[in-house]
Design an enzyme around this catalytic site. Sequence first.
Site, PDB file in Angstrom:
ATOM      1  N   ASP A 111     -10.735 -13.072 -19.809  1.00  0.00           N
ATOM      2  CA  ASP A 111     -10.251 -13.606 -18.533  1.00  0.00           C
ATOM      3  C   ASP A 111     -10.521 -12.672 -17.361  1.00  0.00           C
ATOM      4  O   ASP A 111     -10.274 -13.022 -16.211  1.00  0.00           O
ATOM      5  CB  ASP A 111      -8.743 -13.885 -18.649  1.00  0.00           C
ATOM      6  CG  ASP A 111      -8.198 -14.729 -17.500  1.00  0.00           C
ATOM      7  OD1 ASP A 111      -8.934 -15.602 -17.014  1.00  0.00           O
ATOM      8  OD2 ASP A 111      -7.037 -14.505 -17.097  1.00  0.00           O
TER       9      ASP A 111
ATOM     10  N   GLN B  85     -13.812 -21.715 -19.197  1.00  0.00           N
ATOM     11  CA  GLN B  85     -12.665 -21.661 -18.291  1.00  0.00           C
ATOM     12  C   GLN B  85     -12.959 -22.456 -17.026  1.00  0.00           C
ATOM     13  O   GLN B  85     -14.081 -22.417 -16.510  1.00  0.00           O
ATOM     14  CB  GLN B  85     -12.356 -20.212 -17.912  1.00  0.00           C
ATOM     15  CG  GLN B  85     -11.132 -20.027 -17.029  1.00  0.00           C
ATOM     16  CD  GLN B  85     -10.878 -18.561 -16.715  1.00  0.00           C
ATOM     17  OE1 GLN B  85     -11.619 -17.954 -15.943  1.00  0.00           O
ATOM     18  NE2 GLN B  85      -9.856 -17.993 -17.315  1.00  0.00           N
TER      19      GLN B  85
ATOM     20  N   SER C 133      -6.860 -19.240 -12.586  1.00  0.00           N
ATOM     21  CA  SER C 133      -7.279 -19.913 -13.814  1.00  0.00           C
ATOM     22  C   SER C 133      -6.440 -21.169 -14.030  1.00  0.00           C
ATOM     23  O   SER C 133      -5.218 -21.148 -13.870  1.00  0.00           O
ATOM     24  CB  SER C 133      -7.102 -18.980 -15.018  1.00  0.00           C
ATOM     25  OG  SER C 133      -7.877 -17.816 -14.874  1.00  0.00           O
TER      26      SER C 133
END
Length: 302
Positions: free
Chosen positions: A212, A286, A236
């Site tokens: 991430d 993502q 996110s």
Amino acid sequence: MAPEVLVGQEAVDDLLEVLDLEQIDSDLFRGREAAKAGTQRAFGGQVAGQALIAAGRTVAPGRNVHSLHGYFVRPGDSERPIVYEVENIRDGRSFSVRRTVAKQRGKTIFFMSASFHVGEKGMEHSDPGPLDEVPAPEDVPTLPERLKTHPERLGIWSRVPRPIDVRYVGTSGFAPRGDRPAENRQRVWMKADGKLPDDPLIHACVLTYASDLTLLDTVLNRHGEVWGRGGYLGTSLDHAMWFHKPVRADEWILYDSDSPVASHGRGLAQGSFYDADGGHLATAMQEGLLRRAPDEVPPGVP
């Protein structure tokens, strides 16, 4: 005086403490109240990693995570503990499925489904990683080294523990605006900046945490854009990973990513992880929300 930023093994040990959840009940866990140094908003990779630890602690030994799918629904507060509720969806002969819900103040901030597998013999193939197209990690500058002439652009990287050694092969989204050329791919060498215990779940959780750090940056890379003032703010929305082979997150891993599409304020990024021999270890995807940064951005943003 600002607190000293943890780096190296100290930062890795700090991350291991963050992942070492308190077990309140058989299916109930609680994270550490606050990191030693950090921003007000909880880092998404930390929340996802803790959710995976909670799920994995309820699974029988020998079953390793092979996929996870998570959604970020509210911002988490790094100054408050996060409670993780694990639901046992199924335990079969070779698969276990868990659903983890992360809560603060009684409200869900994140939820994840994760599947674990004993592993079986079968067909095997994978495309080799593009190691012949990138320099060795030892020959790539660290992010602080790249930005030493623009220390103000380090942003939150200069204020929080850095358990992951991140080395951009190209220019990062923390570069000054105008210094980043538009590129279709982003390649980053990364690894835990210290030694990890020999627990496959820990290595999968650390890779989840690391995944991430730079993936949403890939969307900006397509446009030569940067984070913070004069650039963008990002959040996110969801995160998915597939683990194809055993992972050693304390050894160098190449994160090769691209962004196939951005639309309606959202950008999609996908990345593949390769070991130093070119073996395909894992895949991540993502989607994030990207908005133009205002003239005055929140504390911690470059």
